[in-house]
Design a protein around this motif. Sequence first.
Motif, PDB file in Angstrom:
ATOM      1  N   UNK A 125       0.822  -1.219   0.000  1.00 35.23           N
ATOM      2  CA  UNK A 125       0.000   0.000   0.000  1.00 35.23           C
ATOM      3  C   UNK A 125       0.854   1.267   0.000  1.00 35.23           C
ATOM      4  N   UNK A 126       2.121   1.136   0.331  1.00 31.10           N
ATOM      5  CA  UNK A 126       3.031   2.292   0.356  1.00 31.10           C
ATOM      6  C   UNK A 126       3.602   2.612  -1.024  1.00 31.10           C
ATOM      7  N   UNK A 127       3.364   1.740  -2.022  1.00 31.63           N
ATOM      8  CA  UNK A 127       4.049   1.861  -3.302  1.00 31.63           C
ATOM      9  C   UNK A 127       3.395   2.818  -4.289  1.00 31.63           C
ATOM     10  N   UNK A 128       2.223   3.343  -3.964  1.00 32.26           N
ATOM     11  CA  UNK A 128       1.536   4.330  -4.822  1.00 32.26           C
ATOM     12  C   UNK A 128       1.336   3.797  -6.235  1.00 32.26           C
ATOM     13  N   UNK A 129       0.756   2.601  -6.331  1.00 33.13           N
ATOM     14  CA  UNK A 129       0.485   1.982  -7.631  1.00 33.13           C
ATOM     15  C   UNK A 129      -0.970   2.256  -8.018  1.00 33.13           C
ATOM     16  N   UNK A 205       8.454   0.775 -11.892  1.00 31.42           N
ATOM     17  CA  UNK A 205       7.608   1.832 -11.336  1.00 31.42           C
ATOM     18  C   UNK A 205       7.562   1.794  -9.814  1.00 31.42           C
ATOM     19  N   UNK A 206       8.003   0.711  -9.209  1.00 35.68           N
ATOM     20  CA  UNK A 206       8.024   0.581  -7.745  1.00 35.68           C
ATOM     21  C   UNK A 206       8.909  -0.601  -7.384  1.00 35.68           C
ATOM     22  N   UNK A 232      12.079   7.926 -12.101  1.00 39.49           N
ATOM     23  CA  UNK A 232      11.905   9.111 -11.248  1.00 39.49           C
ATOM     24  C   UNK A 232      10.496   9.157 -10.644  1.00 39.49           C
ATOM     25  N   UNK A 233      10.426   9.484  -9.364  1.00 40.91           N
ATOM     26  CA  UNK A 233       9.145   9.568  -8.670  1.00 40.91           C
ATOM     27  C   UNK A 233       8.650   8.252  -8.099  1.00 40.91           C
ATOM     28  N   UNK A 377      10.350   3.775   3.863  1.00 42.00           N
ATOM     29  CA  UNK A 377       9.700   4.105   2.596  1.00 42.00           C
ATOM     30  C   UNK A 377      10.436   5.293   2.002  1.00 42.00           C
ATOM     31  N   UNK A 378      10.966   5.111   0.797  1.00 43.05           N
ATOM     32  CA  UNK A 378      11.714   6.174   0.147  1.00 43.05           C
ATOM     33  C   UNK A 378      11.213   6.439  -1.259  1.00 43.05           C
ATOM     34  N   UNK A 379      11.379   7.676  -1.707  1.00 41.22           N
ATOM     35  CA  UNK A 379      10.944   8.058  -3.057  1.00 41.22           C
ATOM     36  C   UNK A 379      12.145   8.535  -3.867  1.00 41.22           C
ATOM     37  N   UNK A 380      12.165   8.127  -5.145  1.00 45.20           N
ATOM     38  CA  UNK A 380      13.186   8.620  -6.065  1.00 45.20           C
ATOM     39  C   UNK A 380      12.798  10.040  -6.488  1.00 45.20           C
ATOM     40  N   UNK A 381      13.691  11.020  -6.341  1.00 41.95           N
ATOM     41  CA  UNK A 381      13.348  12.395  -6.754  1.00 41.95           C
ATOM     42  C   UNK A 381      13.003  12.460  -8.239  1.00 41.95           C
ATOM     43  N   UNK A 382      12.155  13.399  -8.595  1.00 46.76           N
ATOM     44  CA  UNK A 382      11.798  13.578 -10.003  1.00 46.76           C
ATOM     45  C   UNK A 382      13.016  14.001 -10.826  1.00 46.76           C
ATOM     46  N   UNK A 383      13.916  14.742 -10.212  1.00 48.35           N
ATOM     47  CA  UNK A 383      15.152  15.123 -10.904  1.00 48.35           C
ATOM     48  C   UNK A 383      16.263  14.137 -10.550  1.00 48.35           C
ATOM     49  N   UNK A 384      15.974  12.887 -10.777  1.00 49.03           N
ATOM     50  CA  UNK A 384      16.863  11.784 -10.377  1.00 49.03           C
ATOM     51  C   UNK A 384      18.269  11.968 -10.915  1.00 49.03           C
ATOM     52  N   UNK A 385      19.233  11.726 -10.021  1.00 50.50           N
ATOM     53  CA  UNK A 385      20.633  11.787 -10.401  1.00 50.50           C
ATOM     54  C   UNK A 385      21.281  10.423 -10.164  1.00 50.50           C
TER      55      UNK A 385
END
Length: 392
Positions: A125-129, A205-206, A232-233, A377-385
């Motif tokens: 449920x944390x994966x925002x699918x 995607x997750x 990203x995201x 729970x971590x998120x990849x930034x939209x401006x992924x590096x």
Amino acid sequence: MMSNNHRSIGASALGATAVVAAVQFLTPADPVGRCMLLLKQLRGHEKRLKSNKDVDSGIDKYLELHQQKDVDTRNAEYKTLVDTYYDLSTLFYEWGWGSSFHFAYRYFFESFAESIRRHEYYLASKLALYGKPYSQKVIDVGCGIGGPMRNICRFTGQDVTGLTLNQYQVDRGNELCDADDVVQGKCRSVQGDFMEMPFEGNTFDAAYAIEATCHAPDRVGVYSEIYRVLKPGSIFACYEWCMLDDYVPGNPDHEKSKKKIEEGDGLPDICHTSVCLKAMTEAGFEVLEERDLAADPIGNKGKVWQLPLLPSWNPFSQRFQFNWLGFRMTNLAVRMLEFLYLAPTGTYKTQQMLQTAGYGLGEGAETNIFTPMYLMVGRVPMNKKTVIKSSQ
């Protein structure tokens, strides 16, 4: 004339048979079927081994690695350590625990199987699918034989790929996927090292990991690989095995319990929660949530995650093996299987190793120095590096 002793033995045998029959026919436990499956798998066990030629040499090699006091040596040999461990232990896990190799606490209204699924669904449920069915790709990092992967595939309605180092687990996991027409073609296991994943960057995607990345020799390294293959995201959620604040390095009792867990569960070392949390940020993730789920309130009638590993005198419970009598009876039974050539030589030593793990985990929980469910729970930034891998 039959003696009183003979009558007592006969009555006990009849009572035991009646209980087994009742469990077999009135519950979903299927003890007879599971025991028959174990015996079948034991007979063909050595044919499936990939890391060693037979069980006996495999367990000796594994124990020799764990006799190395230097953590760096075990970390350097993590592939051999983990691959050998799961070659030896997987069929015992499946027989005694099911196809989901992880812990969960239980609310008073839950069965063991329900608590296991709820624990998996909570992480999912944390994966925002939110995409259309099977339009999003998810990776299970360290999937075992795919119990969580299949459950999460059904729960989310998305495509799931499981990654595991051990070929035996890949084969067994895909066998179970093919036998389930709901998930067939929608999830699968592949062989690979999560320190060097066989996937292009920005593929998934997750991602999630359930009590698996504890096998990694470098948390920054494994989290960076997960970061690399995510878009990203995207979200990464995991349950980690960690030492807690009450753990005191150098305390003899704490060190003994920690060593039992490491040796009995194929771990080079066990990190503190702070090490894992720092590694997540170093890998590039934005940390959204972190906490020890073992500290969640479960009510007076709830059951703690370590309960299956604590001694019990109920002879029909798996916990019976953790009292002194059950320990001896279990070892005697496994020795008998070896003697009758129903189990390969080395099975007894493997069983002893797994029982050691059970004792260590129970001690770690009772002294509050260890948790198997540190949630991050971590998120990849939209401006992924791109992050350069580093070592702890």
